[in-house]
Design an enzyme around this catalytic site. Structure first.
Site, PDB file in Angstrom:
ATOM      1  N   GLN A  27       0.834  -1.203   0.000  1.00 43.28           N
ATOM      2  CA  GLN A  27       0.000   0.000   0.000  1.00 43.28           C
ATOM      3  C   GLN A  27       0.863   1.245   0.000  1.00 43.28           C
ATOM      4  O   GLN A  27       1.956   1.273   0.535  1.00 43.28           O
ATOM      5  CB  GLN A  27      -0.972   0.015   1.181  1.00 43.28           C
ATOM      6  CG  GLN A  27      -0.345   0.179   2.535  1.00 43.28           C
ATOM      7  CD  GLN A  27      -1.364   0.025   3.657  1.00 43.28           C
ATOM      8  OE1 GLN A  27      -2.269  -0.789   3.576  1.00 43.28           O
ATOM      9  NE2 GLN A  27      -1.207   0.812   4.696  1.00 43.28           N
ATOM     10  N   GLY A  28       0.321   2.270  -0.659  1.00 43.27           N
ATOM     11  CA  GLY A  28       0.974   3.555  -0.712  1.00 43.27           C
ATOM     12  C   GLY A  28      -0.038   4.650  -0.445  1.00 43.27           C
ATOM     13  O   GLY A  28      -1.252   4.401  -0.418  1.00 43.27           O
ATOM     14  N   TYR A  29       0.462   5.859  -0.270  1.00 45.73           N
ATOM     15  CA  TYR A  29      -0.394   6.990   0.091  1.00 45.73           C
ATOM     16  C   TYR A  29      -0.301   8.097  -0.949  1.00 45.73           C
ATOM     17  O   TYR A  29       0.774   8.597  -1.234  1.00 45.73           O
ATOM     18  CB  TYR A  29      -0.014   7.520   1.481  1.00 45.73           C
ATOM     19  CG  TYR A  29      -0.397   6.526   2.539  1.00 45.73           C
ATOM     20  CD1 TYR A  29      -1.647   6.572   3.131  1.00 45.73           C
ATOM     21  CD2 TYR A  29       0.458   5.490   2.880  1.00 45.73           C
ATOM     22  CE1 TYR A  29      -2.036   5.629   4.054  1.00 45.73           C
ATOM     23  CE2 TYR A  29       0.080   4.537   3.814  1.00 45.73           C
ATOM     24  CZ  TYR A  29      -1.169   4.623   4.392  1.00 45.73           C
ATOM     25  OH  TYR A  29      -1.555   3.675   5.302  1.00 45.73           O
ATOM     26  N   LEU A  30      -1.470   8.449  -1.497  1.00 43.30           N
ATOM     27  CA  LEU A  30      -1.552   9.610  -2.382  1.00 43.30           C
ATOM     28  C   LEU A  30      -1.533  10.882  -1.548  1.00 43.30           C
ATOM     29  O   LEU A  30      -1.089  11.926  -2.009  1.00 43.30           O
ATOM     30  CB  LEU A  30      -2.827   9.542  -3.234  1.00 43.30           C
ATOM     31  CG  LEU A  30      -2.866   8.377  -4.225  1.00 43.30           C
ATOM     32  CD1 LEU A  30      -4.267   8.184  -4.783  1.00 43.30           C
ATOM     33  CD2 LEU A  30      -1.870   8.605  -5.351  1.00 43.30           C
ATOM     34  N   GLU A  82       3.206   8.835  -2.614  1.00 45.02           N
ATOM     35  CA  GLU A  82       4.361   9.403  -1.927  1.00 45.02           C
ATOM     36  C   GLU A  82       5.384   8.302  -1.703  1.00 45.02           C
ATOM     37  O   GLU A  82       5.065   7.118  -1.784  1.00 45.02           O
ATOM     38  CB  GLU A  82       3.908   9.978  -0.575  1.00 45.02           C
ATOM     39  CG  GLU A  82       2.874  11.081  -0.714  1.00 45.02           C
ATOM     40  CD  GLU A  82       2.233  11.464   0.619  1.00 45.02           C
ATOM     41  OE1 GLU A  82       2.443  10.776   1.646  1.00 45.02           O
ATOM     42  OE2 GLU A  82       1.497  12.471   0.628  1.00 45.02           O
TER      43      GLU A  82
END
Length: 155
Positions: A27-30, A82
């Site tokens: 998972q990643g964060y916009l 990010e």
């Protein structure tokens, strides 16, 4: 929807013996600002886009909206995130009437194991298994969005 959850460190790997599911998660964060996080997740063969609001004063509750998307869409969105994609395995363990989600982290967060339990109310009681350690609910250091920017191995 309001999410109510408590978060704990995990003392050992005994939880693995009781796990009824195990899924790899990337998972990643916009957006990872505390007021709102926007997360892209691949969990097994599913993709998700999730928006979470800021936690309330107790640190137990916050707004959460989630939409399933295709894995292909999630794979296209991850490079836009990010720095610091989270890599972990999630184990689900049923204890009494509740399900604990235990995340074992890899990469820059290697060595960290955190358990979460979602509750109906902030006052809901639950059975605590032997492997459950110190409560860290509301401690921003243990939020995945924080870990993506400030990895556990660098503390």
């Amino acid at each position: 929807m309001i999410e109510i959850e408590r978060k704990f460190l995990v003392k050992n790997e005994d939880f693995k013996k009781s796990a009824f599911t195990k899924n790899h998660i990337a998972q990643g964060y916009l957006s990872s600002v505390p007021e709102r996080t926007v997360r892209v997740r691949i969990k097994g063969n599913q993709g998700f886009l999730t928006i979470k609001g800021a936690s309330n004063a107790s640190g137990l509750s916050r707004f959460e909206w989630e939409k399933e998307i295709s894995v292909e869409e999630a794979q296209q969105l991850l490079p836009l995130c990010e720095k610091g994609v989270i890599d972990k395995t999630r184990f689900e363990i049923k204890i009494g009437e509740h399900i604990f989600e235990v995340d074992e982290f890899y990469g820059d967060n290697q060595g960290l194991i955190v358990a979460e339990i979602e509750l109906d109310t902030e006052e809901t009681s639950f059975e605590k298994p032997e492997w459950l350690g110190e409560e860290v609910t509301g401690d921003i250091k243990y939020y995945n969005a924080y870990l993506s920017q400030n990895p556990f191995t660098q503390w």
